[in-house]
Design a protein around this motif. Structure first.
Motif, PDB file in Angstrom:
ATOM      1  N   LYS A   1     -38.691 -34.331 -30.605  1.00  0.00           N
ATOM      2  CA  LYS A   1     -37.738 -34.103 -31.686  1.00  0.00           C
ATOM      3  C   LYS A   1     -36.699 -35.208 -31.724  1.00  0.00           C
ATOM      4  O   LYS A   1     -36.260 -35.698 -30.678  1.00  0.00           O
ATOM      5  N   ASN A   2     -36.331 -35.617 -32.932  1.00  0.00           N
ATOM      6  CA  ASN A   2     -35.224 -36.544 -33.112  1.00  0.00           C
ATOM      7  C   ASN A   2     -33.928 -35.746 -33.135  1.00  0.00           C
ATOM      8  O   ASN A   2     -33.749 -34.864 -33.980  1.00  0.00           O
ATOM      9  N   GLN A   3     -33.031 -36.044 -32.223  1.00  0.00           N
ATOM     10  CA  GLN A   3     -31.795 -35.282 -32.110  1.00  0.00           C
ATOM     11  C   GLN A   3     -30.837 -35.535 -33.274  1.00  0.00           C
ATOM     12  O   GLN A   3     -29.927 -34.737 -33.516  1.00  0.00           O
ATOM     13  N   ASP A   4     -31.048 -36.620 -34.024  1.00  0.00           N
ATOM     14  CA  ASP A   4     -30.136 -36.969 -35.115  1.00  0.00           C
ATOM     15  C   ASP A   4     -30.628 -36.497 -36.479  1.00  0.00           C
ATOM     16  O   ASP A   4     -29.878 -36.506 -37.448  1.00  0.00           O
ATOM     17  N   GLU A   5     -31.905 -36.113 -36.581  1.00  0.00           N
ATOM     18  CA  GLU A   5     -32.484 -35.650 -37.842  1.00  0.00           C
ATOM     19  C   GLU A   5     -33.428 -34.487 -37.566  1.00  0.00           C
ATOM     20  O   GLU A   5     -33.993 -34.390 -36.470  1.00  0.00           O
ATOM     21  N   PRO A   6     -33.651 -33.617 -38.541  1.00  0.00           N
ATOM     22  CA  PRO A   6     -34.562 -32.484 -38.338  1.00  0.00           C
ATOM     23  C   PRO A   6     -36.027 -32.906 -38.487  1.00  0.00           C
ATOM     24  O   PRO A   6     -36.757 -32.420 -39.369  1.00  0.00           O
TER      25      PRO A   6
ATOM     26  N   SER B   1     -39.594 -33.408 -36.202  1.00  0.00           N
ATOM     27  CA  SER B   1     -40.209 -33.116 -34.908  1.00  0.00           C
ATOM     28  C   SER B   1     -41.729 -33.065 -35.056  1.00  0.00           C
ATOM     29  O   SER B   1     -42.263 -32.965 -36.165  1.00  0.00           O
TER      30      SER B   1
END
Length: 629
Positions: free
Chosen positions: A528-533, A535
Motif C-alpha cells: 500500500k502507498n501510505q500517501d494515496e489510497p 494498494s
C-alpha cells in the motif's frame, strides 16, 4: 651542473623478500552448526590466524563462504547454502599466478554451484582440507532428490521423480509416500542394502484444481535412525488453466531463434512455435504474441493480418531486414535507411518503468548488429536499452516498448541476441538472469490487461532456502514512475495469524523487500502507498525444506579426493598442530628473495642535488670570507 646537463643514467638493484600467501577458506553455512561444529570451526580459525609461525612464513588471508564469498568479519554459520564454486571463482581472480595454498575448513557438504572437485582443479594450487563433523558411518535412509515441474495444466497428470539413497550394511525395508494434507496419493514399499544403495521411483499425480498445490514426499525412517530430517521433502506445483502461445516468425535460419525459444520456454507457462510467414498466416488466431524476426517482402500479407486483428508484436531487426517493409507496415516508428551496418552495445535504462528489471546489468555484453541510422518514434515510447558505440553512450534506443491503438509493441534494433544469452552464462554460470529478462518482456507484451498504477512481481511459492524478494512499481496518475512513493507491505502468516508491516526500499526503478528470513507457511500480503489510497494484494507459500540439515556426516571421501587431486593433504579438526608442521616443512612454500633492477637518470638522484647545494653554499662562504663578494 655539467652532469645535470649531460644527465647520464645508471642501474640500481634493490632486493626484497616475498612470502607465499596462505588462504583460509571457512564454511559459514548452517550445516556446520547443525553438525555441532561451529565452536570448533571458530577455534580453528582463531588458532590459525594467530599462529606466529604461520604469520612469519606466510601472508595470511581469510575468507568465509556460504551463499557468497567475503572476507571474514564475524562468523555466524547461518548461510542457507554452501556455494564452494563461488569461493573458487573469486580465489582464481585474486590469486592468479601467485603461490597461495588453501586451508579449507569445512564439512565438505555442497548444496549450490558447480562440483568443487572440478572447480578446485582449475586453481592448480594445493588444498589442505580441515574436516569438520562426525566421520562415523550410520545406517541412514535419505530422500536425495525430488524432480517435478513447477507448473502443471488443469485436468492433466504431471510426473514426479524421486531418488532414494541408503548408507549402511544391512538390508532394510521402508515405505515411500506422497501425500497432500491428510490424504496419501501414492505409496510404494522399497528394499535397499549395500549392493543396491539407491532407487529411482517415478509416478504421476493428477492436477485437478487451479492454483498452488503443495505435496509431501516421505520415506518412513528406520528404527533408531539418527537423522530423520532428510527423510522428507515438500514440493509445490502451480496448476494453470492455459498456456501462452507465442509465434516466432522468421524467413530463414539464425542462432537467435533457438536462443529466444529456449529463453521464453524456460517458463513452462509459455510455448513458442517457430514458423515461416505463410505458415503463421494460417494460425494467427492461436497466438497471444507474435515475434517478427527480420521482416522482409514475404511478411507483407502477415503484417496486414496482424494489424487487422490487433495482435501484440515484438519486432527484431538486423542485417537482412527490409526496412522499407517495416516502415510501410505501421505508422508508429520509422528506421532511417542507410544500407550500412553498425555494432551497438546495450546500456540499461535504470528508470524504465513499464515492468521491473532485476539482476541483469548487460555490462560487457557483446554488441548487436543492425542498420546504421536513427529510429524515429511517432508514438510515446519507453526505452529499455540504449545504444552504446565504442564504449560511448548515445541517446538512441536499442530496445523500446510502447502502446498504441490498444496494442503493445516492442522493437529491438539488432541481431545476435544469442551472444547475450551465452555471455550471461559465462558471467553467472546460469542462463536464468537473461531468461528472466526476456520472460518479463514477453509477459508484458502477451498480456492485454489494463495497466495498473501499482504492479507487483513475486512467485506463487518458494522453497525455504530460496531468496524471497517482493518487488513493486508505483506510477503517478500520468503513468510515470514515481520514485518518491511511500510503499509498505503488510504480510500475514495464515497458519499462525502473525502479521508484520515493513517498508519497501527503492532500488533503480522498483521498490524491493527481502523476506528470505520468514518461516515456512501460507502468506497473504498487501502493498500500500501510505500517501494515496492505492494498494495491491497477493498470496504465496513458503515450503519447508532446509538443505543444510540433510547431512549426517562430513563428506570425508570427497575432501580426501580433493586433497589428493591437488597435491595437498587432509587433516581432522584435532590435527591442527600436524597441519602447521606440515606447512612449515613444505619446501614448496619457501620465502623467495627477489631483485628489482631499474635504470635511474642522474637528475633523479637526490644526493646529487644536496651535493650541488652544499658546494654552492661553501663557495659563497669562502668568497665572502676572502672578501671576493
Amino acid at each position: 651542473m655539467l652532469l645535470l646537463v649531460i644527465n647520464p643514467k645508471f642501474e640500481a638493484v634493490t632486493y626484497y623478500e616475498e612470502k607465499p600467501n596462505l588462504v583460509i577458506a571457512l564454511d559459514n553455512s548452517e550445516s556446520i552448526a547443525y553438525l555441532k561444529q561451529d565452536e570448533i570451526a571458530t577455534q580453528i580459525y582463531n588458532d590459525l590466524s594467530k599462529n606466529s609461525s604461520l604469520l612469519d612464513r606466510f601472508n595470511l588471508e581469510a575468507y568465509m563462504f556460504g551463499n557468497s564469498t567475503s572476507p571474514i568479519d564475524s562468523l555466524d554459520f547461518k548461510d542457507n547454502q554452501s556455494n564452494f564454486s563461488s569461493f573458487f571463482k573469486n580465489y582464481n581472480e585474486l590469486y592468479k599466478g601467485q603461490i597461495a595454498p588453501i586451508l579449507l575448513v569445512s564439512d565438505g557438504n555442497q548444496t549450490l554451484g558447480n562440483d568443487y572437485l572440478y572447480s578446485a582443479k582449475q586453481n592448480k594450487q594445493a588444498i589442505f582440507p580441515i574436516i569438520l563433523g562426525d566421520t562415523t558411518n550410520f545406517s541412514d535412509l535419505r530422500l536425495q532428490q525430488v524432480n517435478v515441474n513447477r507448473f502443471a495444466y488443469l485436468k492433466n497428470r504431471f510426473p514426479v521423480e524421486m531418488i532414494i539413497n541408503y548408507s549402511g550394511e544391512e538390508s532394510v525395508s521402508s515405505q515411500l509416500r506422497i501425500s497432500s494434507g491428510n490424504t496419501v496419493l501414492f505409496s510404494k514399499n522399497i528394499t535397499l542394502d549395500n549392493s543396491k544403495a539407491s532407487e529411482i521411483i517415478n509416478t504421476t499425480l493428477n492436477a485437478s484444481q487451479v492454483g498452488v498445490k503443495t505435496y509431501k514426499v516421505e520415506i518412513l525412517p528406520l528404527e533408531n535412525e539418527k537423522n530423520t530430517v532428510n527423510n522428507y521433502k515438500n514440493f509445490g506445483v502451480e496448476v494453470i488453466d492455459q498456456k501462452t502461445n507465442i509465434a516466432l516468425i522468421a524467413d530463414g535460419l539464425h542462432p537467435d531463434l533457438g536462443a529466444l525459444k529456449k529463453s521464453i520456454e524456460s517458463n513452462e507457462q509459455r510455448s513458442v512455435s517457430i514458423l515461416k510467414p505463410k505458415e503463421a498466416l494460417l494460425k494467427l488466431n492461436d497466438f497471444q504474441l507474435v515475434i517478427l524476426y527480420q521482416p522482409n517482402n514475404n511478411f507483407n500479407d502477415l503484417l496486414d493480418a496482424i494489424s487487422r486483428i490487433k495482435l501484440n508484436t515484438f519486432t527484431i531487426t538486423g542485417n537482412t531486414t527490409d526496412f522499407n517493409v517495416v516502415n510501410d507496415s505501421q505508422v508508429f516508428f520509422s528506421q532511417e535507411i542507410t544500407n550500412q551496418s553498425e555494432d551497438f552495445q546495450p546500456t540499461v535504462n535504470t528508470n524504465y518503468g513499464t515492468f521491473i528489471i532485476d539482476n541483469i546489468t548487460f555490462n560487457n555484453y557483446p554488441p548487436l548488429q543492425s542498420e546504421f541510422g536513427s529510429v524515429t518514434f511517432k508514438a510515446p515510447e519507453e526505452t529499455l536499452l540504449f545504444k552504446r558505440v565504442n564504449g560511448v553512450n548515445i541517446d538512441a534506443p536499442l530496445l523500446s516498448s510502447f502502446e498504441a491503438n490498444g496494442q503493445k509493441y516492442a522493437l529491438l534494433s539488432g541481431e545476435g541476441i544469442w551472444r547475450w544469452r551465452a555471455q550471461c552464462y559465462l558471467d553467472t554460470d546460469s542462463f536464468s538472469d537473461f531468461d528472466n529478462f526476456i520472460g518479463k518482456l514477453v509477459q508484458y507484451l502477451s498480456s492485454n490487461k489494463k495497466r495498473n498504477r501499482l504492479n507487483l512481481d513475486y512467485k506463487s511459492f518458494y522453497n525455504q532456502n530460496e531468496t524471497i524478494v517482493l518487488s513493486a512499481q508505483f506510477f503517478n496518475k500520468s503513468y510515470e514512475f514515481d520514485g518518491n512513493a511511500n510503499l509498505q507491505v503488510t504480510y500475514k502468516n495464515n497458519d499462525t495469524n502473525e502479521t508484520k508491516t515493513l517498508p519497501l526500499l527503492l532500488k533503480n526503478a522498483s521498490y524491493r523487500i527481502d523476506l528470505s528470513s520468514i518461516k515456512p507457511g501460507d502468506y497473504s500480503f498487501t502493498v500500500k502507498n501510505q500517501d494515496e489510497p492505492v494498494s495491491s494484494s497477493g498470496r504465496f507459500k513458503v515450503l519447508e525444506y532446509n538443505v543444510e540439515q540433510q547431512f549426517l556426516n562430513a563428506d570425508v571421501t570427497k575432501l580426501n579426493s580433493l586433497a589428493t587431486s591437488t597435491n595437498g593433504k587432509s587433516f581432522y579438526s584435532n590435527q591442527i598442530n600436524n597441519l602447521v608442521d606440515s606447512l612449515l616443512n613444505d619446501t614448496r612454500y619457501a620465502t623467495i628473495q627477489k631483485s628489482k633492477r631499474s635504470t635511474i637518470p642522474i637528475i633523479d638522484w637526490k644526493y646529487l642535488l644536496g651535493l650541488i647545494a652544499l658546494a654552492l653554499s661553501l663557495e659563497w662562504f669562502i668568497r665572502k670570507y676572502n672578501g671576493l663578494i
